[in-house]
Design a protein around this motif. Structure first.
Motif, PDB file in Angstrom:
ATOM      1  N   ILE A  24      66.529  79.819  14.215  1.00  0.00           N
ATOM      2  CA  ILE A  24      67.677  79.167  14.856  1.00  0.00           C
ATOM      3  C   ILE A  24      68.477  80.172  15.678  1.00  0.00           C
ATOM      4  N   ASP A  25      68.649  81.379  15.172  1.00  0.00           N
ATOM      5  CA  ASP A  25      69.371  82.422  15.926  1.00  0.00           C
ATOM      6  C   ASP A  25      68.642  82.749  17.226  1.00  0.00           C
ATOM      7  N   PHE A  26      67.313  82.785  17.170  1.00  0.00           N
ATOM      8  CA  PHE A  26      66.515  83.039  18.373  1.00  0.00           C
ATOM      9  C   PHE A  26      66.754  81.942  19.415  1.00  0.00           C
ATOM     10  N   VAL A  27      66.712  80.681  18.967  1.00  0.00           N
ATOM     11  CA  VAL A  27      66.927  79.558  19.879  1.00  0.00           C
ATOM     12  C   VAL A  27      68.344  79.600  20.443  1.00  0.00           C
TER      13      VAL A  27
ATOM     14  N   HIS B 241      62.962  78.926  -2.394  1.00  0.00           N
ATOM     15  CA  HIS B 241      63.733  78.013  -1.549  1.00  0.00           C
ATOM     16  C   HIS B 241      64.789  78.758  -0.739  1.00  0.00           C
ATOM     17  N   GLN B 242      65.313  79.861  -1.274  1.00  0.00           N
ATOM     18  CA  GLN B 242      66.310  80.629  -0.530  1.00  0.00           C
ATOM     19  C   GLN B 242      65.673  81.304   0.684  1.00  0.00           C
ATOM     20  N   LYS B 243      64.393  81.656   0.558  1.00  0.00           N
ATOM     21  CA  LYS B 243      63.704  82.279   1.696  1.00  0.00           C
ATOM     22  C   LYS B 243      63.548  81.298   2.847  1.00  0.00           C
ATOM     23  N   ILE B 244      63.416  80.005   2.530  1.00  0.00           N
ATOM     24  CA  ILE B 244      63.305  78.987   3.583  1.00  0.00           C
ATOM     25  C   ILE B 244      64.511  79.070   4.512  1.00  0.00           C
ATOM     26  N   PHE B 245      65.699  79.202   3.913  1.00  0.00           N
ATOM     27  CA  PHE B 245      66.919  79.277   4.726  1.00  0.00           C
ATOM     28  C   PHE B 245      66.944  80.546   5.562  1.00  0.00           C
ATOM     29  N   THR B 246      66.512  81.655   4.975  1.00  0.00           N
ATOM     30  CA  THR B 246      66.485  82.922   5.714  1.00  0.00           C
ATOM     31  C   THR B 246      65.542  82.834   6.907  1.00  0.00           C
ATOM     32  N   LEU B 247      64.359  82.275   6.682  1.00  0.00           N
ATOM     33  CA  LEU B 247      63.367  82.167   7.753  1.00  0.00           C
ATOM     34  C   LEU B 247      63.858  81.273   8.881  1.00  0.00           C
ATOM     35  N   TRP B 248      64.387  80.106   8.532  1.00  0.00           N
ATOM     36  CA  TRP B 248      64.860  79.197   9.578  1.00  0.00           C
ATOM     37  C   TRP B 248      66.096  79.738  10.280  1.00  0.00           C
TER      38      TRP B 248
ATOM     39  N   GLN C 171      55.914  87.324  17.721  1.00  0.00           N
ATOM     40  CA  GLN C 171      54.888  87.123  16.695  1.00  0.00           C
ATOM     41  C   GLN C 171      55.528  86.926  15.322  1.00  0.00           C
ATOM     42  N   SER C 172      56.544  87.729  15.044  1.00  0.00           N
ATOM     43  CA  SER C 172      57.249  87.612  13.766  1.00  0.00           C
ATOM     44  C   SER C 172      57.925  86.257  13.642  1.00  0.00           C
ATOM     45  N   LEU C 173      58.463  85.764  14.752  1.00  0.00           N
ATOM     46  CA  LEU C 173      59.122  84.462  14.762  1.00  0.00           C
ATOM     47  C   LEU C 173      58.139  83.346  14.426  1.00  0.00           C
ATOM     48  N   LEU C 174      56.951  83.410  15.010  1.00  0.00           N
ATOM     49  CA  LEU C 174      55.936  82.390  14.743  1.00  0.00           C
ATOM     50  C   LEU C 174      55.486  82.436  13.280  1.00  0.00           C
ATOM     51  N   LYS C 175      55.387  83.645  12.722  1.00  0.00           N
ATOM     52  CA  LYS C 175      55.036  83.772  11.309  1.00  0.00           C
ATOM     53  C   LYS C 175      56.126  83.179  10.424  1.00  0.00           C
ATOM     54  N   ASN C 176      57.388  83.349  10.828  1.00  0.00           N
ATOM     55  CA  ASN C 176      58.496  82.764  10.075  1.00  0.00           C
ATOM     56  C   ASN C 176      58.379  81.247  10.022  1.00  0.00           C
ATOM     57  N   ILE C 177      58.055  80.640  11.172  1.00  0.00           N
ATOM     58  CA  ILE C 177      57.918  79.185  11.222  1.00  0.00           C
ATOM     59  C   ILE C 177      56.791  78.741  10.306  1.00  0.00           C
ATOM     60  N   ASN C 178      55.654  79.422  10.393  1.00  0.00           N
ATOM     61  CA  ASN C 178      54.497  79.072   9.579  1.00  0.00           C
ATOM     62  C   ASN C 178      54.802  79.175   8.086  1.00  0.00           C
ATOM     63  N   GLU C 179      55.475  80.240   7.685  1.00  0.00           N
ATOM     64  CA  GLU C 179      55.794  80.434   6.272  1.00  0.00           C
ATOM     65  C   GLU C 179      56.828  79.429   5.790  1.00  0.00           C
ATOM     66  N   ALA C 180      57.835  79.149   6.628  1.00  0.00           N
ATOM     67  CA  ALA C 180      58.876  78.195   6.237  1.00  0.00           C
ATOM     68  C   ALA C 180      58.291  76.800   6.047  1.00  0.00           C
ATOM     69  N   VAL C 181      57.404  76.394   6.953  1.00  0.00           N
ATOM     70  CA  VAL C 181      56.766  75.078   6.847  1.00  0.00           C
ATOM     71  C   VAL C 181      55.957  74.979   5.559  1.00  0.00           C
ATOM     72  N   TYR C 182      55.275  76.064   5.208  1.00  0.00           N
ATOM     73  CA  TYR C 182      54.493  76.065   3.958  1.00  0.00           C
ATOM     74  C   TYR C 182      55.410  75.960   2.743  1.00  0.00           C
ATOM     75  N   LEU C 183      56.476  76.754   2.706  1.00  0.00           N
ATOM     76  CA  LEU C 183      57.370  76.754   1.551  1.00  0.00           C
ATOM     77  C   LEU C 183      58.097  75.423   1.385  1.00  0.00           C
ATOM     78  N   GLN C 184      58.331  74.713   2.476  1.00  0.00           N
ATOM     79  CA  GLN C 184      59.040  73.438   2.404  1.00  0.00           C
ATOM     80  C   GLN C 184      58.259  72.371   1.646  1.00  0.00           C
ATOM     81  N   GLY C 185      56.959  72.573   1.488  1.00  0.00           N
ATOM     82  CA  GLY C 185      56.172  71.624   0.715  1.00  0.00           C
ATOM     83  C   GLY C 185      55.961  72.059  -0.717  1.00  0.00           C
TER      84      GLY C 185
END
Length: 493
Positions: free
Chosen positions: A246-249, A235-242, A200-214
């Motif tokens: 990426i580590d999960f994958v 912008h630094q949080k984008i890298f942390t989230l992704w 669940q936390s991973l999915l929230k990370n994706i959602n937040e990163a996608v939002y911040l990228q815009g």
């Protein structure tokens, strides 16, 4: 002495300013016969013209002023924007091969480089896309063989919604988990329980990163990457989230490498490992462990975010327009009933439901500015010359809301996809997946998921706003166009 020193410092400062201004002008000067656009300022380009969170709406305003083909200096360089269905279709199909590149955006490049299915270009991209399409087809995408996996997820999702017992809740996480699990079965070989907090936390990370990228800071990063790499900010949080995603994958990939059986591939990762062995002499094709991680990330991340956001819009529109929800449910009851598991084969007998889903995709407008492409050679668009390496994007908002193509473009109207007899009709300007060789890789999977999941939810539940709450269609714009968070009530039928 102090006066001389002060004059010297002043001269150096003035010289530096003039030098920087001239450098910026020379580096970003519009090429000869380039599409027109607003007057850009040094360094920041057209950022002063842009309203953060509304740029997809402003594109149409720019088109009215500068023409259907115009340019802006954002994302760190000049981009060419195409406005309207006829122009987007003509350019994307006429220059399909010439527009098959991807721009090198500093933020995106610092996350994935040139790896994966989205960022790759040229021969590498062709090989990776060919392999991904054939592998997903072999695992049932676009075929009836995948339907049991989607249906199983629908049953589990319905149970999770039922557990809310009619109380107000935000369906976003449940929808994300359900859609993600369909992808997970394809790429990882298994699904995740909704109670898995780590997932669940991973999915929230994706959602937040996608939002911040815009966001605004992401645009600054693309314009001033050397500076922005050194300073704190969103912008630094984008890298942390992704990085966490990426580590999960990467963990999943490494686990597959340990128990990989070439005679019995279980999923996309296993098939990729086999292709690594088959093409180990062709390094240009990109079949290595790092590319495997980023290709898997693209399938998992992009496929989850876009489809779940479409469903999130879908439930909101059903809450907003209860009479349309009732008509969908009437059709489901008539064609499927209340006890049988809904099937993809029911779609042809459910034209109204199919029309509603298409209208949700149209007005939901998930990727409003399209995924940017880059020219791989010099081309002509209309009367304008577009040099090699230029970013070009067909504005999907102008396509999906084109007043010359849609009867009521700014109103939620399933009739856009129904003929006079009430049968489903296709519309040429329905391009939420874009078109051409860079058309969305997951289109067939998304279509299957949207129909089965959406219809199954409305078969089981009636959705409404919490007492005293007026449903709002307000949006938030990141890399995708999504509803503002909301709650609803799901009452079993």
């Amino acid at each position: 002495m102090e006066k001389v020193l002060w004059i010297d410092i002043k001269c150096v400062f003035i010289f530096s300013c003039v030098f920087l201004l001239l450098s910026d002008y020379i580096r970003n000067k519009a090429p000869k016969n380039f599409p027109p656009g607003p007057w850009s300022l040094p360094f920041i380009g057209d950022l002063h013209h842009i309203e953060n969170g509304r740029i997809h709406l402003q594109f149409s305003q720019f088109a009215e002023k500068y023409g259907k083909i115009f340019s802006l200096r954002i994302l760190g360089s000049r981009i060419v924007v195409l406005d309207g269905y006829k122009l987007v279709k003509e350019v994307y199909l006429t220059h399909d091969d010439s527009l098959a590149g991807r721009p090198i955006l500093p933020l995106f490049y610092d996350i994935v480089g040139d790896k994966g299915l989205v960022a790759a270009t040229g021969y590498k991209w062709k090989q990776q896309r060919r392999f991904a399409l054939s592998t997903l087809r072999n695992f049932g995408v676009g075929k009836k063989s995948l339907e049991p996996s989607i249906s199983l997820e629908c049953c589990i999702l319905n149970e999770a919604v039922s557990n809310e017992q009619g109380r107000p809740f935000d369906p976003r996480s449940l929808l994300s988990n359900a859609v993600a699990n369909v992808i997970c079965v394809l790429v990882f070989g298994h699904r995740f329980e909704y109670s898995d907090n780590g997932f669940q936390s991973l999915l929230k990370n994706i959602n937040e990163a996608v939002y911040l990228q815009g966001g605004f800071c992401a645009q600054l990063y693309n314009m001033f990457p050397r500076l922005m790499r050194q300073v704190p900010g969103p912008h630094q949080k984008i890298f942390t989230l992704w990085r966490e995603v990426i580590d999960f994958v990467r963990e999943k990939v490494n686990a597959h490498r340990v128990d990989y059986d070439p005679s019995n591939p279980r999923d996309y990762i296993d098939c990729f490992l086999g292709e690594m062995e088959n093409l180990k002499g062709d390094t240009a094709a990109g079949f290595d462990v790092e590319d495997l991680c980023f290709c898997t990330l693209d399938l998992f991340g992009a496929g989850t975010e876009t489809t779940s956001t479409t469903l999130y819009w879908g439930l909101l529109y059903m809450v907003k327009y209860s009479e349309i929800q009732a008509k969908v449910q009437e059709e489901i009851d008539r064609v499927v009933g209340g006890s049988r598991q809904l099937s993809l084969s029911d779609k042809e007998n459910m034209p109204y439901t199919n029309a509603v889903i298409h209208e949700i995709q149209r007005i939901g407008n998930i990727i409003p500015m399209n995924v940017a492409r880059a020219t791989v050679e010099d081309i002509k668009i209309g009367k304008y010359s577009i040099p090699k390496g230029t970013i070009v994007t067909g504005n999907l908002t102008s396509v999906l809301f084109d007043e010359s193509e849609w009867e009521t473009p700014h109103r939620f109207n399933p009739g856009h996809f129904l003929d006079a007899e009430g049968q489903f009709r296709r519309r040429d300007a329905f391009l939420p997946f874009s078109l051409g060789k860079r058309v969305c890789l997951g289109e067939q999977l998304a279509r299957m998921e949207l129909f089965i999941i959406f219809s199954s939810l409305l078969q089981r539940f009636t959705f409404s706003s919490p007492a005293g709450v007026e449903p709002s269609l307000d949006f938030k714009l990141g890399a995708t166009h999504a509803p503002q968070p909301y709650e609803l009530c799901a009452v079993p039928r």
